[in-house]
Design a protein around this motif. Structure first.
Motif, mmCIF file in Angstrom:
data_model
loop_
_atom_site.group_PDB
_atom_site.id
_atom_site.type_symbol
_atom_site.label_atom_id
_atom_site.label_comp_id
_atom_site.label_asym_id
_atom_site.label_seq_id
_atom_site.Cartn_x
_atom_site.Cartn_y
_atom_site.Cartn_z
ATOM 1 N N ARG A 91 -17.473 -128.184 28.408
ATOM 2 C CA ARG A 91 -17.180 -129.624 29.220
ATOM 3 C C ARG A 91 -16.025 -129.428 30.252
ATOM 4 N NH1 ARG A 91 -17.229 -132.418 23.600
ATOM 5 N NH2 ARG A 91 -19.484 -132.437 23.242
ATOM 6 N N GLY A 92 -15.434 -128.047 30.231
ATOM 7 C CA GLY A 92 -14.538 -127.728 31.295
ATOM 8 C C GLY A 92 -13.195 -127.677 30.779
ATOM 9 N N TYR A 93 -12.760 -127.860 29.549
ATOM 10 C CA TYR A 93 -11.508 -127.537 29.019
ATOM 11 C C TYR A 93 -11.184 -126.040 29.140
ATOM 12 C CZ TYR A 93 -8.080 -127.216 25.019
ATOM 13 O OH TYR A 93 -7.060 -126.984 24.128
ATOM 14 N N ALA A 94 -9.754 -126.135 29.124
ATOM 15 C CA ALA A 94 -9.093 -124.776 29.406
ATOM 16 C C ALA A 94 -9.533 -123.882 30.491
ATOM 17 C CB ALA A 94 -9.269 -123.930 27.951
ATOM 18 N N ASP A 95 -10.437 -124.394 31.456
ATOM 19 C CA ASP A 95 -10.784 -123.648 32.572
ATOM 20 C C ASP A 95 -11.399 -122.447 32.451
ATOM 21 O OD1 ASP A 95 -10.388 -125.456 34.885
ATOM 22 O OD2 ASP A 95 -8.262 -125.102 34.737
ATOM 23 N N PHE A 96 -11.878 -122.099 31.220
ATOM 24 C CA PHE A 96 -12.605 -120.812 30.929
ATOM 25 C C PHE A 96 -13.870 -120.625 31.630
ATOM 26 C CE2 PHE A 96 -14.902 -118.292 27.983
ATOM 27 C CZ PHE A 96 -14.495 -116.819 28.154
ATOM 28 N N HIS A 97 -14.086 -119.544 32.243
ATOM 29 C CA HIS A 97 -15.651 -119.250 32.796
ATOM 30 C C HIS A 97 -15.787 -117.984 31.927
ATOM 31 C CE1 HIS A 97 -16.154 -121.990 36.400
ATOM 32 N NE2 HIS A 97 -15.841 -122.679 35.440
ATOM 33 N N GLY A 98 -16.706 -117.787 31.429
ATOM 34 C CA GLY A 98 -17.228 -116.206 30.841
ATOM 35 C C GLY A 98 -18.259 -116.797 29.438
ATOM 36 N N ILE A 99 -18.351 -115.475 28.542
ATOM 37 C CA ILE A 99 -19.038 -115.724 27.464
ATOM 38 C C ILE A 99 -18.372 -116.797 26.372
ATOM 39 C CG2 ILE A 99 -20.263 -114.521 25.686
ATOM 40 C CD1 ILE A 99 -20.343 -112.160 27.532
ATOM 41 N N LEU A 100 -19.037 -117.495 25.960
ATOM 42 C CA LEU A 100 -18.454 -118.401 24.836
ATOM 43 C C LEU A 100 -18.264 -117.908 23.359
ATOM 44 C CD1 LEU A 100 -20.436 -121.758 26.174
ATOM 45 C CD2 LEU A 100 -17.975 -121.333 26.305
ATOM 46 N N GLY A 101 -17.465 -118.495 22.643
ATOM 47 C CA GLY A 101 -17.438 -118.131 21.264
ATOM 48 C C GLY A 101 -16.453 -117.379 20.754
ATOM 49 N N HIS A 102 -15.763 -117.676 19.543
ATOM 50 C CA HIS A 102 -14.826 -116.912 19.103
ATOM 51 C C HIS A 102 -14.834 -116.650 17.571
ATOM 52 C CE1 HIS A 102 -13.478 -120.959 19.095
ATOM 53 N NE2 HIS A 102 -12.773 -120.721 17.961
ATOM 54 N N GLU A 103 -15.914 -117.129 16.864
ATOM 55 C CA GLU A 103 -16.065 -116.988 15.442
ATOM 56 C C GLU A 103 -17.256 -115.949 15.135
ATOM 57 O OE1 GLU A 103 -17.014 -120.813 13.936
ATOM 58 O OE2 GLU A 103 -14.915 -121.643 14.579
ATOM 59 N N PHE A 104 -17.040 -114.862 14.463
ATOM 60 C CA PHE A 104 -18.124 -113.807 14.303
ATOM 61 C C PHE A 104 -18.170 -113.094 13.127
ATOM 62 C CE2 PHE A 104 -14.874 -111.637 16.359
ATOM 63 C CZ PHE A 104 -14.916 -110.396 16.069
ATOM 64 N N VAL A 105 -19.049 -112.464 12.802
ATOM 65 C CA VAL A 105 -18.912 -111.063 11.829
ATOM 66 C C VAL A 105 -19.815 -110.152 12.464
ATOM 67 C CG1 VAL A 105 -20.692 -112.193 10.395
ATOM 68 C CG2 VAL A 105 -19.446 -110.388 9.428
ATOM 69 N N ALA A 106 -19.301 -109.107 12.630
ATOM 70 C CA ALA A 106 -20.115 -107.898 13.424
ATOM 71 C C ALA A 106 -19.852 -106.571 12.730
ATOM 72 C CB ALA A 106 -19.319 -107.885 14.652
ATOM 73 N N ASP A 107 -20.520 -105.504 13.265
ATOM 74 C CA ASP A 107 -20.594 -104.069 12.812
ATOM 75 C C ASP A 107 -19.742 -103.448 13.847
ATOM 76 O OD1 ASP A 107 -22.101 -104.324 10.405
ATOM 77 O OD2 ASP A 107 -23.821 -104.437 11.425
ATOM 78 N N VAL A 108 -18.862 -102.463 13.450
ATOM 79 C CA VAL A 108 -18.334 -101.639 14.443
ATOM 80 C C VAL A 108 -19.226 -100.450 14.956
ATOM 81 C CG1 VAL A 108 -16.305 -100.106 14.878
ATOM 82 C CG2 VAL A 108 -16.068 -102.187 13.323
ATOM 83 N N MET A 109 -19.546 -100.525 16.168
ATOM 84 C CA MET A 109 -20.257 -99.485 16.851
ATOM 85 C C MET A 109 -19.679 -98.263 17.445
ATOM 86 S SD MET A 109 -22.924 -101.235 15.996
ATOM 87 C CE MET A 109 -24.490 -100.064 16.629
ATOM 88 N N ALA A 110 -18.528 -98.525 17.766
ATOM 89 C CA ALA A 110 -17.565 -97.341 18.197
ATOM 90 C C ALA A 110 -16.416 -97.794 18.274
ATOM 91 C CB ALA A 110 -18.167 -97.140 19.748
ATOM 92 N N ALA A 111 -15.343 -96.852 18.106
ATOM 93 C CA ALA A 111 -14.055 -97.053 17.830
ATOM 94 C C ALA A 111 -13.411 -95.947 18.023
ATOM 95 C CB ALA A 111 -13.722 -97.646 16.190
ATOM 96 N N PRO A 112 -11.937 -95.897 18.354
ATOM 97 C CA PRO A 112 -11.203 -94.941 18.764
ATOM 98 C C PRO A 112 -10.750 -94.225 17.353
ATOM 99 C CG PRO A 112 -10.168 -96.889 19.507
ATOM 100 C CD PRO A 112 -11.338 -97.195 19.003
ATOM 101 N N GLU A 113 -10.689 -94.831 16.257
ATOM 102 C CA GLU A 113 -10.311 -94.290 14.921
ATOM 103 C C GLU A 113 -11.636 -94.192 14.120
ATOM 104 O OE1 GLU A 113 -7.067 -96.479 13.092
ATOM 105 O OE2 GLU A 113 -5.838 -96.227 15.234
ATOM 106 N N PRO A 114 -11.988 -93.026 13.619
ATOM 107 C CA PRO A 114 -13.322 -93.043 13.054
ATOM 108 C C PRO A 114 -13.572 -93.935 11.732
ATOM 109 C CG PRO A 114 -12.072 -91.048 12.770
ATOM 110 C CD PRO A 114 -11.461 -91.689 13.719
ATOM 111 N N GLN A 115 -12.215 -93.986 10.962
ATOM 112 C CA GLN A 115 -12.739 -94.722 9.823
ATOM 113 C C GLN A 115 -13.277 -96.291 9.844
ATOM 114 O OE1 GLN A 115 -9.702 -94.065 11.139
ATOM 115 N NE2 GLN A 115 -7.990 -95.499 10.616
ATOM 116 N N TRP A 116 -13.230 -96.656 11.099
ATOM 117 C CA TRP A 116 -13.681 -98.096 11.459
ATOM 118 C C TRP A 116 -15.181 -98.217 11.643
ATOM 119 C CZ3 TRP A 116 -11.536 -102.496 10.465
ATOM 120 C CH2 TRP A 116 -10.005 -102.656 10.670
ATOM 121 N N LEU A 117 -15.765 -96.879 12.038
ATOM 122 C CA LEU A 117 -17.326 -96.778 12.468
ATOM 123 C C LEU A 117 -18.083 -97.340 11.139
ATOM 124 C CD1 LEU A 117 -17.524 -93.494 14.339
ATOM 125 C CD2 LEU A 117 -17.683 -95.874 15.251
#
Lengths: 330, 330
Positions: B43-69
């Protein structure tokens, strides 16, 4: 006796000397101070009708415990019920049924005599003159800040407001050794506290930020925005200002920077007297004028003028003690 | 990849997979949550334009430290600069130059892929299912209260607001053993938390007072007056609500009762994951519906309806994991 009464108008009237109730002393006032709250009350704040005033130094004329007779005293202003949950929880100053000297349900000290419970009295050390002792109550209110918030020697602290309470707070906080700043509107008052090593700034154009602790003591709504802009993330704003009206604040401004706000009112008398006795607090330059009780209405009017600091009212019997000590000579 | 974007309108669009910058991982989102802040932003709060959302669970697909893969992770949402005074003072979440996932200068997680610094990642224990792990961020925000305010087993605590964050906060505070009360407007939500031993009240006619700590989490201005009336003298109000507008508050209402207000935003992820792994927090009944990403606009619209709790959005690759777990079965 003569007394300064607010009953819709401010009037100097003749009233009978009050009768002490059980547990109370009869006090003969030596010297009384006028506070910003008295000014608010004289404009209708708090719906108080009665004798004004809550800052005083007095002699004990009658008391149920003889060791108090003849003692020079100051007195705490809250009269709690002593039995409710808050009184029993050690918060008597927050007793919902409390009376408050010159503020709520109890005649104040702009009069020749008052009564007060013995439990409220503190003997004044002989080395503390009347003109210092009369500052015990506002000095205690300044010390309340240090009871509520841990201000460290390395803290960066801003006081907003150069009125009499703001200057007294700055005097207290400079003792901590903290990096202390004060912003205000009265060049003369800024000079007073600047001379004691506090960094001072005129309010116009003030835009510093990042303070660990900000004390808001302007007594008007303008200070709140300055406080929000000046406090650091996770910092603390101490609110000393009280003023009527609804304001126009969105309290959620505190959420993103995770700021804490602490409301602060009355404080402890015993350390206030210790600091006065040790001459670590010297309030003499905060006294703008001393009036006789016969001119208490004029005293109140003058106290409300811009830039005026503490106005004292001396009682007839003691006039020779005080009125010979005008501000310039103190 | 598909992504839910706010650019003045809320739209589901096709965008390239983002490129990780130095120190960043590429994450493939499994499941994302919709928060009240996302609704405000849309509704326009914080003047943010872009992809929404900040709560997630995910898989690491690429990372500079291999133990995260290949690790299943959740991620902190603040991206501090790492060099400013607040970052160096241990307050990176308050870095003035910070970007915030889906809120400030950084695309969010209502998309198939995001990038995030490795420093922001927390591995999710295998025993914590996706539908629990996705609550880590709001659970951390609830835990922030216990980081900021000392709530004791004998404290009398009131939560104002029966939305998803209010109910999560109540779940956290019941673990303390404190005397816990919650006031809200949705009978179904009150029943949910009432069944876990919290005393619940409808907002209409609520007039209790004397609480040691009051948590204001209604997300709208009505909660502030309730909080002021409910908190005890020298008690604490924790403000979790954010809403736009100026409000109409006089902050000096805090002064006479010497109330403390603590603004509270983000919290610690590690203890949130510990409580989820120990099953001491079970958020499953807070899930109102699960939508596929293709219906993310509908998900956002539904999340804004009165009384709706957490809305989750599942990503195409993982639909079989989550959408077969509707609320009733969780």
């Amino acid at each position: 006796m003569q007394a300064l009464v607010y009953d819709g108008d401010v009037r100097l009237v003749d009233l009978p000397v009050p009768e002490p109730q059980a547990g109370e002393a009869l006090l003969r006032i030596r010297l009384a101070g006028i506070c910003g709250t008295d000014l608010h009350i004289s404009r209708g704040y708090a719906d108080f009708h009665g004798i004004l005033g809550h800052e005083f130094v007095a002699d004990v004329m009658a008391a149920p415990e003889p060791q108090w007779l003849g003692r020079r005293v100051v007195g705490e202003i809250n009269l709690p019920c002593g039995t409710c949950a808050w009184c029993q929880a050690g918060l008597p100053r927050h007793c919902a049924a409390r009376r408050v000297l010159g503020i709520r349900g109890k005649d104040g000290c702009l009069a020749e005599f008052i009564t007060l419970p013995l439990a409220n009295l503190h003997a004044v050390p002989d080395t503390v003159p009347d003109a210092f002792a009369v500052f015990t109550e506002p000095l205690a209110a300044a010390l309340a800040i240090l009871e509520q918030v841990h201000i460290c020697p390395s803290s960066r602290v801003l006081v907003i407001g150069d009125g009499k309470l703001g200057l007294l707070i700055a005097q207290v906080l400079r003792l901590v050794g903290c990096d202390l700043h004060l912003v205000g509107r009265q060049p003369r008052n800024l000079d007073l506290i600047g001379a004691r090593g506090v960094k001072v700034y005129p309010a116009d154009g003030f835009a510093q930020a990042g303070f660990d602790v900000v004390i808001e003591v302007t007594g008007n709504p303008s200070g709140w925005q300055t406080a929000l802009q000046a406090v650091r993330p996770r910092g603390t704003i101490v609110l000393k200002s009280t003023y009527p009206g609804r304001g126009a604040e969105n309290p959620t401004a505190l959420v993103v920077p995770e700021v804490t706000v602490v409301g602060s009112r009355c404080g402890p008398f015993a350390p206030a007297l210790r600091l006065l006795a040790r001459r670590l607090i010297n309030p003499k330059k905060l006294i703008s004028r001393v009036y006789p009780l016969a001119q208490a209405r004029e005293a109140l009017a003058y106290a409300g003028q811009r830039g005026v600091l503490k106005i004292l009212v001396e009682m007839p019997l003691y006039e020779s003690n005080v009125s010979v000590v005008p501000r310039a000579a103190l």
